[in-house]
Design an enzyme around this catalytic site. Sequence first.
Site, PDB file in Angstrom:
ATOM      1  N   LYS A  13       1.791  12.311  -6.662  1.00  0.00           N
ATOM      2  CA  LYS A  13       2.218  12.558  -5.281  1.00  0.00           C
ATOM      3  C   LYS A  13       3.719  12.331  -5.123  1.00  0.00           C
ATOM      4  CE  LYS A  13      -0.503   9.463  -3.356  1.00  0.00           C
ATOM      5  NZ  LYS A  13      -1.104   8.824  -4.566  1.00  0.00           N
ATOM      6  N   ARG A  88      -4.175   6.019   4.254  1.00  0.00           N
ATOM      7  CA  ARG A  88      -5.032   5.569   3.149  1.00  0.00           C
ATOM      8  C   ARG A  88      -6.375   5.072   3.650  1.00  0.00           C
ATOM      9  NH1 ARG A  88      -0.545   4.289  -0.579  1.00  0.00           N
ATOM     10  NH2 ARG A  88      -1.290   3.647  -2.616  1.00  0.00           N
ATOM     11  N   ARG A 127       4.454   5.855 -16.867  1.00  0.00           N
ATOM     12  CA  ARG A 127       5.443   5.634 -15.807  1.00  0.00           C
ATOM     13  C   ARG A 127       6.135   4.279 -16.014  1.00  0.00           C
ATOM     14  NH1 ARG A 127       3.648   6.414  -9.691  1.00  0.00           N
ATOM     15  NH2 ARG A 127       2.636   4.401  -9.752  1.00  0.00           N
ATOM     16  N   ARG A 139       7.363  -1.542 -11.568  1.00  0.00           N
ATOM     17  CA  ARG A 139       6.507  -2.031 -10.488  1.00  0.00           C
ATOM     18  C   ARG A 139       5.506  -3.047 -11.029  1.00  0.00           C
ATOM     19  NH1 ARG A 139       4.324   3.085  -7.134  1.00  0.00           N
ATOM     20  NH2 ARG A 139       2.709   1.542  -6.740  1.00  0.00           N
ATOM     21  N   ARG A 150      -6.311  -0.888  -7.765  1.00  0.00           N
ATOM     22  CA  ARG A 150      -5.786   0.128  -6.840  1.00  0.00           C
ATOM     23  C   ARG A 150      -6.705   1.336  -6.794  1.00  0.00           C
ATOM     24  NH1 ARG A 150      -0.185   0.950  -9.434  1.00  0.00           N
ATOM     25  NH2 ARG A 150       0.123   2.570  -7.871  1.00  0.00           N
TER      26      ARG A 150
HETATM   27  P1  AMP Z   1       2.056   3.341  -3.568  1.00  0.00           P
HETATM   28  O1  AMP Z   1       3.509   3.272  -3.897  1.00  0.00           O
HETATM   29  O2  AMP Z   1       1.733   4.432  -2.603  1.00  0.00           O
HETATM   30  O3  AMP Z   1       1.175   3.381  -4.793  1.00  0.00           O
HETATM   31  O4  AMP Z   1       1.694   1.974  -2.799  1.00  0.00           O
HETATM   32  C1  AMP Z   1       1.865   0.723  -3.420  1.00  0.00           C
HETATM   33  C2  AMP Z   1       1.100  -0.350  -2.664  1.00  0.00           C
HETATM   34  O5  AMP Z   1       1.624  -0.454  -1.335  1.00  0.00           O
HETATM   35  C3  AMP Z   1      -0.385  -0.104  -2.483  1.00  0.00           C
HETATM   36  O6  AMP Z   1      -1.164  -0.518  -3.606  1.00  0.00           O
HETATM   37  C4  AMP Z   1      -0.678  -0.947  -1.243  1.00  0.00           C
HETATM   38  O7  AMP Z   1      -0.718  -2.319  -1.554  1.00  0.00           O
HETATM   39  C5  AMP Z   1       0.570  -0.695  -0.407  1.00  0.00           C
HETATM   40  N1  AMP Z   1       0.437   0.493   0.457  1.00  0.00           N
HETATM   41  C6  AMP Z   1       1.171   1.639   0.404  1.00  0.00           C
HETATM   42  N2  AMP Z   1       0.787   2.503   1.342  1.00  0.00           N
HETATM   43  C7  AMP Z   1      -0.235   1.900   2.020  1.00  0.00           C
HETATM   44  C8  AMP Z   1      -1.068   2.289   3.098  1.00  0.00           C
HETATM   45  N3  AMP Z   1      -0.936   3.502   3.685  1.00  0.00           N
HETATM   46  N4  AMP Z   1      -2.003   1.418   3.529  1.00  0.00           N
HETATM   47  C9  AMP Z   1      -2.145   0.203   2.956  1.00  0.00           C
HETATM   48  N5  AMP Z   1      -1.414  -0.228   1.928  1.00  0.00           N
HETATM   49  C10 AMP Z   1      -0.457   0.604   1.459  1.00  0.00           C
END
Ligand code: AMP
Length: 197
Positions: A13, A88, A127, A139, A150
Amino acid sequence: MRVILLGPPGAGKGTQAQRLVEHHGIPQLSTGDMLREAVANRTEIGLKAQAVMDAGQLVSDEIVIGIVADRIDRDDARKGFILDGFPRTVAQAAALDTMLAERSLRIDAVLEFQVDEGRLVERIEKRARETAEAGLPVRKDDTPEVFKRRLGEFRQLTAAVSPFYRAKGLLREIDGMASVEAVTAQIESVLGERVGA
Ligand code: AMP
């Protein structure tokens, strides 16, 4: 144009969002990036979110809905945006609907990245390796153990977001296992049909 990118972690994404930014000149609104920035800046939200993120769980709906509501009101988002990693949960999707309706805006398309989950761990490891090789910070949640958590959160909470948008006729499936170029081509083709339709 307002687009949502939906799919499990590691589906590509973020990569595609960056390409959409370049092609369409609208910002990528990544809740993950916004939360990581809040953590780095040790803001109140960052301090609340850090442990939850490190554990691979979802941050509360209230927090993420708040940051998205603020973000879509910024000038650069006026002509449109690409939502990456939000909504989400169904509660987030419903809150987004309300937020947009209040501003007389609507989503043009929801692109669902379909992937082979078995190959996602490989992608995450790649990654992390490439980020480290580039001398950038890796990360904390890009480890196989946290990644599984996740993915679990995705299956349990985020998978229900697809039917929400399918019922509205907005969902379009994208083959996320194709090459980066081929995925971009699929997306542009779908957007060409949808936007202005
Ligand atoms: P991402 O970079 O999108 O993989 O997000 C990394 C982490 O941020 C996730 O594993 C969640 O802990 C938090 N996070 C990001 N977006 C959301 C969301 N829309 N709702 C809840 N937690 C989020």
